[in-house]
Structures are given as structure tokens and as C-alpha cells.
Enzyme design. Sequence first.
Site, PDB file in Angstrom:
ATOM      1  CD  GLN A 128      47.086  68.284  57.663  1.00  0.00           C
ATOM      2  OE1 GLN A 128      47.997  67.775  57.006  1.00  0.00           O
ATOM      3  NE2 GLN A 128      46.454  69.367  57.259  1.00  0.00           N
ATOM      4  N   GLY A 129      46.100  65.137  61.434  1.00  0.00           N
ATOM      5  CA  GLY A 129      45.890  63.709  61.237  1.00  0.00           C
ATOM      6  C   GLY A 129      44.996  63.457  60.037  1.00  0.00           C
ATOM      7  CB  SER A 131      48.425  61.459  55.118  1.00  0.00           C
ATOM      8  OG  SER A 131      48.420  62.626  54.351  1.00  0.00           O
ATOM      9  CB  SER A 163      53.413  68.350  60.728  1.00  0.00           C
ATOM     10  OG  SER A 163      53.308  68.015  59.376  1.00  0.00           O
ATOM     11  CD  GLU A 246      49.154  72.519  52.855  1.00  0.00           C
ATOM     12  OE1 GLU A 246      50.190  71.937  52.585  1.00  0.00           O
ATOM     13  OE2 GLU A 246      48.245  72.005  53.534  1.00  0.00           O
TER      14      GLU A 246
END
Lengths: 395, 323
Positions: A128-129, A131, A163, A246
Amino acid sequence: MHLRDTPEEATFRAELRAWLAENVPKLPPEPDHTDWPGRRAYESQWQRLLFDAGYAGINWPVEGGGKGATPGEHLIYLEEASAAKAPEVTVGFVGQMHAGPTLIAEGTPEQKAHHLRGILDGSHVWCQGFSEPEAGSDLASLRTRAVRDGDHYVVTGQKIWTSNATVADYCELLVRTDPDVPKHKGITWLIMPMDLPGIEVRPLVTAHGTAEFAELFLDEVRIPVANRVGDENDGWRVANVTLSFERGTGFVGEMLDTTNLMKELVAIAEVTPKGAGTAWDDPGIRRELGQIAAELDALWAYTKRNVSAGAKGGLPMGSGSAFKLSYAGVVQRLGDLALRILDRASLAMDDVDGRPTAAQVHGRLHAFAVSLGGGTSQIQQNIIAERVLGLPRER
Amino acid sequence: MDLTTSDDQQALQEMISRFAADRFDIDTVRAFGEPGGFDRAAWAELAELGTFGIALPEDAGGVGLGTIDAVLVHEALGAGLVPGPLVAATLAAGLVDGVIDGSVVPAVLDRPAHGPVVVEHLRDADVLLVVDGDGVSKVDTAGLAGTVLPHPTDPVTPVTLLDAVPTGERVAGPEVAAAWRRLGSVLASAQLVGLSEASTAVAVDYAKERQQFGRPIGSFQGLKHLLADCYMRTEVARSAVWSAGVNIDEPEPGDIDRAVAAARLMAARAATENGKTGVQVHGGMGFTWEVVAHLYLKRAWVLETQFGNPDDAAELVALKVAG
């Protein structure tokens, strides 16, 4: 209201339990939690077994290649998988919990055809990109720039808290495509293959000593326009499809694993000398453990409430935030209690004196991931205060 | 698996809430605590709604619904700060004539191991029911030597000090006693959930209205976070209490005693913490007799020890985890 399984649920549970009993023992020993390539191989092997048995994508819709289980069956799956000590979902989390559901909801037919199967059978791992160093809780202020050049976006910028980036094949990437409009309105959601030129991955070692995250440095990475999910500048809405997911059930599997960790802590307390007896003879320790266990029981009941409410037409506003806020608190208290019970055995993240103490110290540190990841506890409190209780915004 | 209320159950809760708001306005609630203030007419009207016989079979004069429905009723009663021996009346409705229609007012006591004992609502009761491991006993209140204490902590809940608990007349066996302890605990916990929600609502309303520094105090994160925690505690506790209520109706999925104890822990925490937050959010006014915030907290303190206190509940859950 009822808690017992329906006849269909009872059948589903019995078949699943038998399958887990037969297949979990087929796995090799679990790799160390610092060995990410090893974890990837281990989880992918498990995911393949699930896929072949028809259990992959348990709560994904059938048209997305999932099992399309009812919400009740989904909870049974999480409950039984945890009880059977099936592998935790770590490297598969982003694909199964974020990227896959987002593609099902917003992807083109080509994107679905190309990506969903790989997530389900464990051959594709996602990261996941979202933040950035300057865009944390205020995610919408992200700056990574994407400039259109023919059939490509040229992307330059920096991401953090990515992550699984060291072992991932694809990245769900949020980029700024229009810097001249209000911040929420100039963001686009892209699928970035991790083997493109211009991507540098620097592992980011966490406080518990694992390279679970990475920083991504993107230098004129050329991403095809065909990899855009949703419209240009509509990425904030697309991203919130995943964030609400989420905050809904994303932490339930982990919570059940925490329940297992709590039971292991009791077993440790029963053999840890304290005073004339053991740590478990201390009423202060037992009562704190009892309160933690009660809250975990309550959160399991809250999950059932929310899932059954969702199945009837809508998750109540704020319930995901309240769940996560409460869970973050109780997992930290469990970690604090573990350090009390371990006493000086807590000085090492290694097993001491034949007791499985390392996982407890690791768990105390991991608890920060719960109160920080997916929206900090303070952000959850703001969401509840403003959107549920109707308190005025600060500005 | 379904842990949501049906339309009928929502209507039931709304009916009780409306009745509580109309018939038990805050002045009526406060008056109940005064000497001679127990309003038997209001109590009988409450009984007429089926409140005490909600989970009793219809052929016993009840409404024929389940424990979970009694839980929902008691949630609404707690939220409305409705006074009187609500748990005692619901337990005794199937055992003592006249309780179900409100003409006989009961008090109930879980027999302590030793010593003098403080009993709530005995001042206004016609009969005292004592629960212990051997069963339920009925004690005539006329012959009881007790002292009504002049300063009850909750001004709406009168308390009597008994030097000794008489043996009384055995009216039910150990199975009934065990069932009463579970049901009594869950119903008190349900009232605690109602108190949690109501004290939060009062504090939220105040935080929206009260202006300081030129803006509503509810816009400050210091208060927002306190109140968000209140919401969280209420919903977590409600989940535990509903789950325990359903578990009593259908015993097979879980350990009932663990569920009842977990419900007590969560509900007591929610009601006492939210009650304290309610006082704090009201600022200096929260510390006055006039503002209602303290009444929610004090009722929570009364209920959190009814049929099991949080420490004993924590101990029980811990031992269940250890197996």
C-alpha cells in the site's frame, strides 16, 4: 436475536473444521517474523491450499472470484481459522483486505481479470502506497506527483509505511494529479507494478525489529494510464472504499489471534514463579486478565452485532471506529499485563526459560500498530465525536 | 447469528422510553427517594405495561417474550432513570402473587457470607426475597429489624441496614436461585448500559450548547475524545449484555456464567466511567445537586454491585479462560 448456528452455518463450520484439521498440519514450520521472503512463500502456499479448496476470498463476492460467504459464515471462517492456528494473514493483507475489494468495486473488467485471481491464489502480493512523510493522519494532503505523458503517468515522490513492499508485486498507489484544486479533489488511485524502473524500496525497521514496512522513493516512474482505478482525480473516493473496509472487519482476524496470545499468557503465568507461588496466584494479575478477556469477548459480540447489522442493510456509523478504538486499548493492556507477568523475562525478545515469552514482548510492541495503523485512535475519536455524536468541528 | 433488534423489539424499547419520559420526569424520579415518596400508582402503571412479566409465559400472566426482550426493557428503564426495585420485581413476578401487577413491591438480596448488610429498596418493599446457594426464601418485612439510612448515596435509591438476615420461608430451590442470580445480574447490567448511553447524551447536549472562549466546548478535542470514549464503552458493553441475554435464552453456544460476568464488567465500566465523564463535562455545574449528571453516576454505583461486583466477575472470567 440468536447466537446459535443455523443448520447451513453448522454444516459450513463442520466442513471447514475438518478441512482445517487436515490441511494446517501440511504446512512447513512457520518462518521467523523477520524473514519476509520466507513469510511470503509460507503464506502463498497456504493461500493456494485455500484457493484449491474454494475458501479463498471467503467474503469476496462470487463475481469477483470469491466464495461469497454470508457474513455469518465469514465470522465462522475467522473463528475456526484462528482456533486451528491457521497462518495469520500478513503479506496477503493489503491484497485481500484493500486492493482486491477496491478492484471488485471500482476496477475495469481488464483490471479485475488481470489481478483478482493472483490475489486469491496467493501468487500476487500487494503493498500500500498511501501515507507520505508529510501526509499521515492528514492523508489527503499527499504530494506524490503524477503528470500525464501520453498513455502514461510519470510519478515522482515518496511513500512511507508501505507494508510488505520488499516482497510485493503490485502497489496500490495514491498520487496527486491536480495540485490546483482542494486537496481531496486532485488525487488518483493507480496500480503500480513494483518492477518498474525508478522505484527504490528502503526497508523501514519497526520498533519490534522487523522490516514489515518500507519507504518507497519514486523517480519518474512511468505507470500506464490503463492502471488507473476510477476516474482521474476521483482517487479519494476510491481510497475510502478500502479504508471503510479496514475499519469494518479488517481487524477481526487479528483480534481472534490476540485471544490466542492471551491464552498463551495465562499458561505462562501458571508456570512463572512469583512470591511463594506463581504469577497466576496473584489476584491482581488474574483480575486484570479477566477484564481483558471480558473486553475481547465483548468485542467479538460487537463484531457479530455489526456484521449482522451490515447484512441487514447498513453498518451503523462509527461502529468500525468504536471497535478499533476499543480493540487498540485492550491489546495494549494485554501487552502491559504480559510485561508484568514476564517480569525480567521481558528484557529479551527471545524465549526465556523454556517459556514462549518472545511472542508476548513482540505482541506488546505490535500493539502500537493497532493504535496507529488505519487511522490513529485519536482520529477514530474525532470520527465518533463529529460523525456519531454530532459535536462541532474544531475549525 | 443475528445480534440486531427486530422492529418489534425497537418498538418495545420506544414504548418503555416514552412511558419513562412521560410518567417518570425528573421531578417524579427525585421524589421517589423522599420518605414516603414511593409512588405506588406510578409503579402499578409501569407494571401494567407488562414490564415485570415480560419474559414470563402468557399462562403465568406474562408477555411470553425472551430474556433478551427483558434486557432491552431494562436498558430503556436504566436510560430513563426509572426508580424502584426493577430487577427484584422482574425476578419475583413469577413467584410472588401481586408483584406482576405492581400491587406487591418486592426487594431482593443476594445473601452475604457474613455481617450487617445494606439492602436497597427494602424501605418501600412488602416482601424481601433472599437468594442463596440453597434457594430463594421469603421474609416478611413487617417483622424485620432494620434501620433506614438517612443519606443514601443515590438519593433515589433508599437503603436499609439489616443487622442480620432472617432465614425466612423457602419458596424456591437452588435451580431457581441460580437462574435468578444470572438473570438479576444481566438485567442490572442492561440498566447500566441504558445509564451509560443516557449520561453520554446529556453530556453531549451540554457540550454543544455551553460556550467558552467564543465557541461550544464540544468543539475542543479534549472533550470530544472523552465523549467518544463514552460512546465506545456503551456500544462494547451493550454487545456483551445482549450476547449474555441471548445466551440465557439459548444456552448451547457459550458459557453462560462467563457471558454474564463479562457483561457485568463491561456494563459497570461503561456506566461508572461515562457517569464520571458526564459530571466532568458539565464543569462546576456537574458537581451540583440540581444538575442530573450525578444521578446517573450514583445509580451506576448502586447497580454495579447487584448480583455480582466487577472484581468477582473479573475473577470468574479469568478462571474460565484458564479452564
